[in-house]
Write a protein that holds these residues in place. Sequence first.
Motif, short mmCIF file in Angstrom:
data_model
loop_
_atom_site.label_atom_id
_atom_site.label_comp_id
_atom_site.label_asym_id
_atom_site.label_seq_id
_atom_site.Cartn_x
_atom_site.Cartn_y
_atom_site.Cartn_z
N MET A 137 0.98 -1.24 0.22
CA MET A 137 0.06 0.09 -0.02
C MET A 137 0.74 1.06 0.02
SD MET A 137 -3.14 -0.73 0.76
CE MET A 137 -3.07 -1.75 2.14
N HIS A 138 0.67 2.05 -1.07
CA HIS A 138 1.70 3.15 -0.82
C HIS A 138 0.72 4.20 -0.97
CE1 HIS A 138 4.86 6.00 -2.15
NE2 HIS A 138 3.86 6.58 -3.08
N VAL A 163 -3.03 15.00 -4.58
CA VAL A 163 -2.50 14.59 -5.95
C VAL A 163 -3.21 13.33 -6.22
CG1 VAL A 163 -0.65 14.08 -7.20
CG2 VAL A 163 -0.49 15.78 -5.53
N GLY A 193 -4.28 9.94 -7.78
CA GLY A 193 -3.51 8.71 -7.70
C GLY A 193 -3.62 8.14 -9.55
N ALA A 194 -3.47 6.92 -9.56
CA ALA A 194 -3.68 6.25 -10.88
C ALA A 194 -5.26 5.92 -11.19
CB ALA A 194 -2.76 4.97 -11.02
N MET A 218 -8.33 -0.06 1.69
CA MET A 218 -7.04 -0.93 1.51
C MET A 218 -7.60 -2.15 0.84
SD MET A 218 -5.27 -0.24 5.03
CE MET A 218 -6.48 -1.02 6.06
N VAL A 219 -7.10 -2.16 -0.30
CA VAL A 219 -7.59 -3.44 -1.21
C VAL A 219 -6.33 -4.13 -1.57
CG1 VAL A 219 -9.10 -4.22 -3.08
CG2 VAL A 219 -9.42 -2.10 -1.80
N SER A 230 -2.90 -4.52 -1.91
CA SER A 230 -1.58 -3.65 -1.46
C SER A 230 -2.09 -2.30 -2.10
CB SER A 230 -0.31 -4.21 -1.69
OG SER A 230 -0.11 -5.62 -1.35
N THR A 231 -3.16 -2.10 -2.32
CA THR A 231 -3.42 -0.81 -2.85
C THR A 231 -4.32 0.21 -2.25
OG1 THR A 231 -2.96 -1.65 -5.11
CG2 THR A 231 -4.31 0.38 -5.13
N PHE A 232 -4.29 1.25 -1.75
CA PHE A 232 -5.17 2.39 -1.38
C PHE A 232 -6.11 2.70 -2.48
CE2 PHE A 232 -3.91 3.06 3.11
CZ PHE A 232 -2.99 3.08 3.08
N TRP A 233 -7.20 2.93 -2.19
CA TRP A 233 -8.25 3.60 -3.20
C TRP A 233 -8.78 4.88 -2.35
CZ3 TRP A 233 -8.86 2.38 -8.42
CH2 TRP A 233 -8.31 1.22 -8.80
N PRO A 292 -12.92 11.51 -7.00
CA PRO A 292 -12.16 10.33 -6.84
C PRO A 292 -10.81 10.46 -6.94
CG PRO A 292 -13.51 10.49 -9.00
CD PRO A 292 -13.69 11.83 -8.09
N LEU A 293 -9.85 10.10 -5.99
CA LEU A 293 -8.39 10.15 -5.94
C LEU A 293 -7.90 8.62 -6.47
CD1 LEU A 293 -7.75 11.67 -2.29
CD2 LEU A 293 -8.17 12.77 -4.91
N TRP A 294 -8.66 7.89 -6.92
CA TRP A 294 -8.13 6.62 -7.48
C TRP A 294 -7.02 5.93 -6.65
CZ3 TRP A 294 -11.98 5.63 -10.34
CH2 TRP A 294 -12.59 6.64 -11.17
N ALA A 295 -6.16 5.39 -7.25
CA ALA A 295 -5.06 4.22 -6.68
C ALA A 295 -4.06 5.21 -6.08
CB ALA A 295 -4.94 3.26 -7.46
N ASN A 296 -3.71 4.75 -4.94
CA ASN A 296 -2.53 5.37 -4.32
C ASN A 296 -2.21 6.88 -4.65
OD1 ASN A 296 -1.80 2.82 -3.36
ND2 ASN A 296 0.07 2.60 -4.33
N PRO A 297 -3.30 7.77 -4.05
CA PRO A 297 -3.15 9.12 -4.05
C PRO A 297 -2.36 9.60 -2.94
CG PRO A 297 -4.95 8.38 -2.91
CD PRO A 297 -4.55 7.36 -3.43
#
Lengths: 647, 292
Positions: free
Chosen positions: A1-2, A17, A19-20, B172-173, B175-178, B191-196
């Motif tokens: 998790m980053h 910011v 993310g993806a 937390m899903v 190893s990714t933060f959404w 939406p900040l999407w993945a790993n913002p």
Amino acid sequence: MHGSFKVETVGSDGASVVGASPYGRILLGTKDEPGLVTFEITDEPGSWFRSARGDAIVGLGAGIRTKSLEVIAPGSSVNFIMSDTNAVHTISSLLWPTGAHHIPSNQTDAYRGGGIAKLDTPGLYVFTCKIHPYMFGAVIVDDPETADSNGNLALDLGDKASNFKIDLATGIKGLPTNSDLAIRLLKTFFVATSPGNWQDYSSGSWNVKFPDLPVVISGAPFSTVLTDGGFTTPLNILDIPPTSLPTSTPPTVKGVGEVWVNTQFEKTAGKYKAGTITVVDTTNWTVKRKIALPGINMNNPHNMWPTRDQSVIYATQWFDNKLTLINRENGQLIKNIQVGYAPSHVMTLPSTDDLTIAINGENGISVMPAGTTTVTKMMPTQAHGHTSASPHGHWVSADGSKIITPNINTGDVGIYAADGDIQSRTATGQGAPGAHPIAIGMMPDSSKIYATNLLHHSLSVLNGHTGELIKTINLIADYNPITGAFADNDGNGEIAVGVLPIQTPVSPDGKAVVIAATGGQILVIDTATDKIVKMFGCDPGCHGANFGAKKDGGYYAYVTSKFSNRLTVVDVDPNGDGDLSDAKIAGYVSLVDNGSNAKDDTVSGLPGFGGQGVLAIPNVYNGWVQNLPEDWKSGLTAAQRDPVGAH
Amino acid sequence: MNKKIFGLKNPASTLTAFILFAVTLLVSPMVLAAVHNFSISANTLPNGQLGYALGGSTAEAVIPGPALFVKQGDTVQITLTNNTAFEVGFSVPGLINNNTAKAKPGQTQNYTVHANKTGSFVYHGNGKELLGLFGALIVDKKNAPIDSYINDDGGIVPVTQADLDKQFILFMVGSTFWGTEISGDGTHQKPLWANPNLGAVENDLVRFHVLSVGPGHTFHLHAHRWLKTGTNTVIDTKLLDVVQIAIHLLSKQAVASVRVIGNIIATCSPTWKQACTVVSRSKLLVVTEPVW
């Protein structure tokens, strides 16, 4: 998790910011923002890394038969989620563009979860799992500036700034993508992840299709010359047009008893997970039974071993956490037991008939006492507090006193006493990172241990008592990785190569080692000299090997392949004179349901595919053969009943 | 700060929802519990993932799904239209759900959930949630304050909806933060999407909702290793036994500690590039990591 949380001083805007995004800069993405592609990790043959839009990708046509390839723009990310698997895995980089940032990806332990990596550098990234090293997922980070002569998007297999070269997890750096080795790795990816490219002997025809997409590589294919600015070529120059496959002609001399084959990828109608066990009758070389065990959703059965009296077969479910006990006579389920994650190999101690199970996804060998169905302990393969060894294809000495494990995560061979005492750990692979020792064979008198190093393409020979390394045999000495030429570079009188070697049993009489190399070769090693004496071609995904008795004397090595559906039968010494120079392939046996064999479910796809673990019944290895019941012994010669005794 | 309003393609029904929210907030606390109607669709995103959208089939699906804010005692009525190729449902573990059936592709199903307890709850698609079918249902106390934080001097400071500067939803899903960034009053969701990278300004009052989806949740810190608890083993991957928990944490004061009421007691000093990560039901660990 980053993620990070940044608090700024009063007066700043404190903006987050983004993310993806799943809408962003990926192939066919809709918005101009950093993008995200997602792979599900699954237990499905070929599609172990399955893009969330994998079905749509195959539906694009353009010769794409894989669901395991994605294309994104620089600065987008790849996301992994272990959402369709019953096992644990790692998400480890296998190869990446030279100079790539944020790579390689790797973990110290197998786990269940996910992973995410932001990829800035153009080129090809291939990810794999250290526990199941034929799981592949690939991302091409494509620089939108590169195109072919018609102006079509040409996919960068490397970064222009590094001449489109790649680095490998095994320590090789700056490998040109037009080299034979790089092209071989590319072919391995497109064959392994595309069941449509597998060799179906029951159809009689084989063709390998690569995507009709232009790629940019370091130079003209197989050339030693690099092209400034890269060389553009369509991937489909690698296509193999439809080729007829011969029917399988079995050996003329019969075997004794049965051969049990883990046809690990075969799909049946009554269950979701893949995998059956195919039982071959060696007295007429036909399939006599297929065991799917739909009632327990048996998941990728990988390796087997029998009880002392041959009445029960133990089978591991390698993409799960189960050990399955099967009645050998009628193929029915006896019991399904939860052991640790990703159990790989099983073998009994010939002395007590206690069962040892390598827990590949964790860090030990589990023990189940003879005649019971409860695991009583897990013996750690490493000292307390040390890195998990993750043992794969172990072996047990003929006197039952030692267990030898190839430790894939720590790059060594471990010798353990039957009670678990750690006696020695010997590094293999000559210091190469990620050599991946994967399987063990042992001399019948326990004098030597043989260990294959999957990613180092070598065979380690160790002292069977002390574990000391005697020598390392380079199995690709005769191979030029740039041009692909084979020549007798090691001067042993044979041109022989073993790319990606896996199972490596020693014949029960101790004369020869047979190695199944997944690059498509079978090697025969003379144990007297520890030199390669013969090479044969093997089907794609060549994997398992084990010896069984030949009728009226001698032995067969039965060899399996993941991406074909026939069994290869090797005779290392047809005339039985002890000289291996007449070693040959004795024949082939189809593993496809023949319509009249016994079965507990209907085959629905991938017929007979996935050959990995293989086991001959009766078990004729020294130490075990002496304990066979009389009715099994009666089919064996005196020499087979006591392979290293005086006779 | 950019305040993007999420997926407003069907203004009529969304406006209805907002009006219900507004009514609930403005009227005296002695009002009867409200009924909220949400029209939600499950859609496929360009990368193949699935997500919920508020509104019709042209509404843009987001991951996490739209955050739903209600009061304790309210009833939530969901009309779910499934525009994906899989069976999809709507389930809120921890609250009373009346319907466990899923909608087949193309079909619609109705769900009623009783918000009988306060907290932040996961709603998910009852299968395929790991692909993106999850979101947060936040149930606040009917009467203010909705939460509290501990001040530097140890005093407990109550907080009302109006006090909040912003909110974050973090899932937390794997190893990714959404993530989702939400305005203090819950009306604007971006939406900040993945790993913002989340941002705030010193002295902001920020409310975090941290939830997780999926079994056996893993914490892996890229390029970092630490010691396995109680051993000398160096690891970089840890399997967590956290299943669908949610925490609230409020932060105020950039350089002060962040404390949390409820299940979680934690300390986290938010200086440059630090991430607060849940490692168990009862502990919050501060880790630092480099900027990529």
